[in-house]
Design a protein around this motif. Structure first.
Motif, PDB file in Angstrom:
ATOM      1  N   LYS A  15       5.928  -2.234   6.878  1.00 26.77           N
ATOM      2  CA  LYS A  15       6.087  -2.561   5.658  1.00 26.77           C
ATOM      3  C   LYS A  15       6.290  -1.274   4.900  1.00 26.77           C
ATOM      4  O   LYS A  15       7.198  -1.170   3.827  1.00 26.77           O
ATOM      5  CB  LYS A  15       5.104  -3.520   5.055  1.00 26.77           C
ATOM      6  N   ASN A  16       5.092  -0.412   4.961  1.00 28.34           N
ATOM      7  CA  ASN A  16       5.284   0.566   4.010  1.00 28.34           C
ATOM      8  C   ASN A  16       6.283   1.761   4.280  1.00 28.34           C
ATOM      9  O   ASN A  16       6.840   2.240   3.374  1.00 28.34           O
ATOM     10  CB  ASN A  16       3.730   1.517   4.427  1.00 28.34           C
TER      11      ASN A  16
ATOM     12  N   VAL B   1       2.409  -2.499  -6.195  1.00 33.08           N
ATOM     13  CA  VAL B   1       2.429  -1.484  -7.594  1.00 33.08           C
ATOM     14  C   VAL B   1       1.507  -1.977  -8.780  1.00 33.08           C
ATOM     15  O   VAL B   1       1.891  -3.255  -8.993  1.00 33.08           O
ATOM     16  CB  VAL B   1       3.838  -1.446  -7.943  1.00 33.08           C
ATOM     17  N   PRO B   2       0.615  -1.173  -9.212  1.00 30.31           N
ATOM     18  CA  PRO B   2      -0.335  -1.737 -10.368  1.00 30.31           C
ATOM     19  C   PRO B   2       0.765  -1.783 -11.532  1.00 30.31           C
ATOM     20  O   PRO B   2       1.542  -1.341 -11.722  1.00 30.31           O
ATOM     21  CB  PRO B   2      -1.016  -0.500 -10.662  1.00 30.31           C
ATOM     22  N   MET B   3       0.149  -2.977 -12.252  1.00 26.77           N
ATOM     23  CA  MET B   3       0.958  -3.447 -13.602  1.00 26.77           C
ATOM     24  C   MET B   3       0.464  -2.527 -14.630  1.00 26.77           C
ATOM     25  O   MET B   3      -0.836  -2.586 -15.099  1.00 26.77           O
ATOM     26  CB  MET B   3       0.569  -4.763 -13.773  1.00 26.77           C
ATOM     27  N   ILE B   4       1.115  -1.778 -15.285  1.00 20.71           N
ATOM     28  CA  ILE B   4       0.644  -0.930 -16.205  1.00 20.71           C
ATOM     29  C   ILE B   4       1.089  -1.558 -17.612  1.00 20.71           C
ATOM     30  O   ILE B   4       2.013  -1.968 -18.106  1.00 20.71           O
ATOM     31  CB  ILE B   4       1.386   0.582 -16.252  1.00 20.71           C
TER      32      ILE B   4
ATOM     33  N   LYS C 107      14.934 -11.682   6.132  1.00 24.01           N
ATOM     34  CA  LYS C 107      13.732 -12.265   5.783  1.00 24.01           C
ATOM     35  C   LYS C 107      12.680 -11.347   5.963  1.00 24.01           C
ATOM     36  O   LYS C 107      11.678 -11.221   4.967  1.00 24.01           O
ATOM     37  CB  LYS C 107      13.158 -13.143   6.889  1.00 24.01           C
ATOM     38  N   ILE C 108      12.826 -10.277   6.769  1.00 19.47           N
ATOM     39  CA  ILE C 108      11.707  -9.172   6.774  1.00 19.47           C
ATOM     40  C   ILE C 108      11.814  -8.258   5.565  1.00 19.47           C
ATOM     41  O   ILE C 108      10.744  -7.920   4.703  1.00 19.47           O
ATOM     42  CB  ILE C 108      12.037  -8.105   7.888  1.00 19.47           C
ATOM     43  N   TRP C 109      13.162  -8.015   4.902  1.00 20.19           N
ATOM     44  CA  TRP C 109      13.239  -7.177   3.778  1.00 20.19           C
ATOM     45  C   TRP C 109      12.676  -8.060   2.403  1.00 20.19           C
ATOM     46  O   TRP C 109      12.123  -7.506   1.632  1.00 20.19           O
ATOM     47  CB  TRP C 109      14.630  -7.145   3.369  1.00 20.19           C
TER      48      TRP C 109
ATOM     49  N   GLU D 279       8.977  -8.109  -1.773  1.00 18.46           N
ATOM     50  CA  GLU D 279       7.667  -8.884  -2.547  1.00 18.46           C
ATOM     51  C   GLU D 279       6.558  -8.268  -2.225  1.00 18.46           C
ATOM     52  O   GLU D 279       5.651  -8.129  -3.404  1.00 18.46           O
ATOM     53  CB  GLU D 279       7.735 -10.195  -1.721  1.00 18.46           C
ATOM     54  N   GLU D 280       5.985  -7.960  -1.126  1.00 20.77           N
ATOM     55  CA  GLU D 280       4.572  -7.457  -1.141  1.00 20.77           C
ATOM     56  C   GLU D 280       4.563  -6.088  -1.653  1.00 20.77           C
ATOM     57  O   GLU D 280       3.457  -5.580  -2.465  1.00 20.77           O
ATOM     58  CB  GLU D 280       4.229  -7.325   0.381  1.00 20.77           C
ATOM     59  N   GLY D 281       5.936  -5.183  -1.629  1.00 16.76           N
ATOM     60  CA  GLY D 281       5.801  -3.781  -2.160  1.00 16.76           C
ATOM     61  C   GLY D 281       5.544  -3.863  -3.854  1.00 16.76           C
ATOM     62  O   GLY D 281       4.802  -3.144  -4.148  1.00 16.76           O
TER      63      GLY D 281
END
Length: 110
Positions: A50-51, A105-108, A92-94, A99-101
């Motif tokens: 995933k990463n 990511v932190p919400m700033i 489906k993998i993408w 979605e998880e990527g």
């Protein structure tokens, strides 16, 4: 039967077709009722894949095509990706990767 056995016996479907349809030859053997023993650890994990895919997504600014994935030396074999996700559709993998990527990511500024 191994991939070589399937190819040499002249079976109507190639081992690649079977592996893709059943998300890997090991999964096909499990479904056929065989007990599978692994003596060595996997080189890739689902999270690592995933990463890597997410980094490629950010680098290219889009989803990579199957051909681009096959040609990329940084990415695992396509069958390995399908095996870890237990899905035989790259879209489906993408969806899961993107979605998880975005969630990671932190919400700033909120």
């Amino acid at each position: 039967a191994s991939k070589k056995d399937i190819e040499s016996a002249g079976f109507m479907y190639s081992s690649q077709v079977l592996a893709r349809r059943f998300t890997g030859m090991l999964n096909l053997k499990r479904l056929a009722g065989f007990e599978i023993e692994r003596n060595h650890p996997y080189k890739y994990s689902r999270e690592l894949i995933k990463n890597i895919l997410y980094e490629k997504y950010k680098e290219y600014g889009r989803k990579l095509t199957i051909e681009e994935i096959k040609k990329s030396p940084e990415l695992p074999y396509l069958g390995t990706i399908y095996k870890h996700f237990q899905i035989s559709k790259m879209n489906k993998i993408w969806e899961e990767v993107i979605e998880e990527g975005y969630r990671s990511v932190p919400m700033i500024g909120i």
